[in-house]
Scaffold this motif. Structure first.
Motif, mmCIF file in Angstrom:
data_model
loop_
_atom_site.group_PDB
_atom_site.id
_atom_site.type_symbol
_atom_site.label_atom_id
_atom_site.label_comp_id
_atom_site.label_asym_id
_atom_site.label_seq_id
_atom_site.Cartn_x
_atom_site.Cartn_y
_atom_site.Cartn_z
ATOM 1 N N TYR A 279 1.137 4.471 -3.118
ATOM 2 C CA TYR A 279 1.055 5.876 -2.921
ATOM 3 C C TYR A 279 2.371 6.874 -3.060
ATOM 4 O O TYR A 279 1.967 7.956 -3.324
ATOM 5 N N ARG B 69 -7.788 6.477 -0.032
ATOM 6 C CA ARG B 69 -8.289 5.176 0.441
ATOM 7 C C ARG B 69 -9.434 5.257 1.490
ATOM 8 O O ARG B 69 -9.162 6.137 2.399
ATOM 9 N N THR C 270 -11.203 0.327 -0.381
ATOM 10 C CA THR C 270 -11.532 0.912 -1.596
ATOM 11 C C THR C 270 -10.478 2.023 -1.855
ATOM 12 O O THR C 270 -10.245 3.068 -1.029
ATOM 13 N N GLU C 271 -9.833 2.144 -3.125
ATOM 14 C CA GLU C 271 -9.138 3.353 -3.369
ATOM 15 C C GLU C 271 -9.900 4.137 -4.463
ATOM 16 O O GLU C 271 -10.671 3.556 -5.433
ATOM 17 N N ASP D 109 0.869 -1.140 0.093
ATOM 18 C CA ASP D 109 -0.124 0.090 -0.058
ATOM 19 C C ASP D 109 0.926 1.351 -0.126
ATOM 20 O O ASP D 109 0.558 2.186 -0.637
ATOM 21 N N GLU E 255 -11.050 3.616 4.768
ATOM 22 C CA GLU E 255 -10.696 2.661 5.822
ATOM 23 C C GLU E 255 -11.409 2.868 6.929
ATOM 24 O O GLU E 255 -12.027 4.213 7.219
#
Length: 439
Positions: free
Chosen positions: A248, A429, A419-420, A244, A431
């Motif tokens: 980014y 994202r 989900t992005e 992750d 969270e």
């Protein structure tokens, strides 16, 4: 910040300097702090959190501290202090050479520069203050507010006291800038554990004993740290970040161009918090309550607030809806989902903002983001994303998928954790605010 002089000021609260970070916890009980008091227990727990963040990101723990402290509030704070909020603040270093500030409750950070002081007040926030600021010319300080919301004055000049490592009973702490020489030599995070909470709480505040070890050369700047949340991988390369984090580091848009994430906008966050503070407690929905009486999504096996298991055989009841999660932007800025919002490069004057949605402005240099690009709506227990006919569209990527999916304009997409979402050349994202406590 371990190469800075940390000076405590007179008072009855709990202060720690551990693993290069400064922690202040308010003591609201009568008399002196004892090791069993809430402030002492919370301080020890937060110190362990900081040490864990240093181990996770030894090149700079600021982002990890913010992420873990947010989840600590949702998961552990209620266990330490049932029904009574814990006021605390943490200062750590940031990767831009500045300082990462995390506040909850009646704690204030003061940044003293040549032209005056700048204040960040935890009491003004809907939930927390999560900031990265430039290193001030003189000092940065953490103070606990008194019963009337006042804070002590910053000392007019540097004193001789130096909290090298450990804890003290004090009203706050001042981290002096610039020409301070280091008194801490070890770079091993495991070697920088907090002493037991009785180390200095059981005696009057006093200057630490002189350090007999050699003095390091003058420091040239604050130790780097991740900006706010660990969304940007460090300069050491992809091998040192999770999948992750690596995703980014640099976001690629569908046209193939790339842009680095810009600096967070503190003015925007203040506006967001002011609006959320006025709306968060007004929405009631049908839900369950966990064993600690927190309201929770009736479809979830775990409490939305603290993450503990929920008895799903109980009858539905009307509850005040808590925040439904966090949007974590690619520059590390976090936004707690407490009210509906409109996202774009200039949403303040949009029709959606006039309807009462929180304007969430995101800087973007790609030219692919509309002024009011998309909206986020909290519907019962769901967080829905709606593209409002933006010129270049909105794309989402469910957890576990590689390909981006373009949203149909004006059709809501229910966000699930992980989900992005890509708008323009920026990615955020979704969270949960509190993860399950097991596994």
């Amino acid at each position: 910040m371990r190469d800075r002089q940390v000076e405590v000021v007179l008072g009855g609260h709990a202060v720690a300097h551990v693993a290069g970070a400064v922690i202040v916890v308010a003591h609201r009980g009568p008399g002196r702090i004892t090791p069993d008091d809430t402030a002492a227990v919370a301080l020890e727990s937060l110190a362990e959190l900081v040490c864990s963040a240093v181990e996770e990101a030894p090149a700079g723990p600021g982002a990890a501290v913010a992420r873990q402290a947010t989840r600590w509030l949702m998961k552990h704070a209620e266990q330490i202090s049932p029904g009574v909020p814990i006021d605390f603040g943490v200062l750590s270093a940031a990767d831009n050479g500045g300082v990462a500030i995390f506040l909850h409750g009646a704690v204030t950070a003061v940044l003293a520069g040549e032209q005056g002081s700048e204040y960040y007040r935890g009491s003004d926030a809907a939930f927390t203050v999560d900031r990265v600021a430039s290193e001030p010319a003189k000092a940065v300080a953490l103070f606990v507010d008194d019963a009337k919301g006042r804070i002590p004055d910053l000392p007019p000049a540097r004193g001789v006291g130096w909290l090298v490592e450990g804890i003290a009973q004090a009203g706050g702490a001042v981290v002096w800038s610039n020409d301070v020489r280091s008194h801490v030599r070890t770079a091993d995070p495991a070697a920088r554990r907090l002493p037991p909470p009785t180390a200095r709480i059981d005696r009057e505040p006093q200057a630490p004993q002189a350090d007999s070890r050699p003095v390091e050369p003058p420091a040239t700047g604050m130790q780097p740290a991740t900006s706010m949340m660990d969304a940007v991988t460090s300069a050491t390369g992809p091998a040192h970040g999770t999948a992750d984090q690596q995703s980014y580091a640099h976001v690629e848009n569908p046209r193939g161009s790339t842009d680095p994430a810009p600096e967070p906008d503190p003015d925007l966050q203040r506006r967001l918090e002011a609006t959320a503070r006025s709306t968060v407690l007004t929405v009631k929905v049908m839900g369950f309550k966990c064993a600690r009486a927190h309201p929770s999504d009736p479809r979830a096996a775990f409490c939305t607030v603290c993450g503990m298991p929920v008895d799903q055989t109980q009858a539905l009841a009307e509850v005040v809806r808590p925040p439904l999660g966090m949007l974590v932007l690619d520059d590390g800025m976090t936004f707690l989902m407490a009210a509906d919002a409109v996202i774009g490069r200039d949403p303040e004057n949009s029709e959606a903002a006039q309807r009462g949605l929180i304007p969430l402005r995101i800087d973007d240099t790609s030219g692919g983001m509309s002024r009011a690009h998309a909206e986020v709506h909290l519907v019962n227990w769901d967080v829905q994303l709606i593209d409002r006919g933006s010129t270049n569209g909105t794309r989402s990527r469910p957890p576990g998928y590689r390909d981006w999916i373009r949203l149909t304009p004006n059709q809501p997409l229910v966000l699930v954790p992980g989900t992005e979402v890509m708008i323009g050349n920026r990615v955020f994202r979704y969270e949960p605010a509190a993860p399950p406590p097991f596994g």
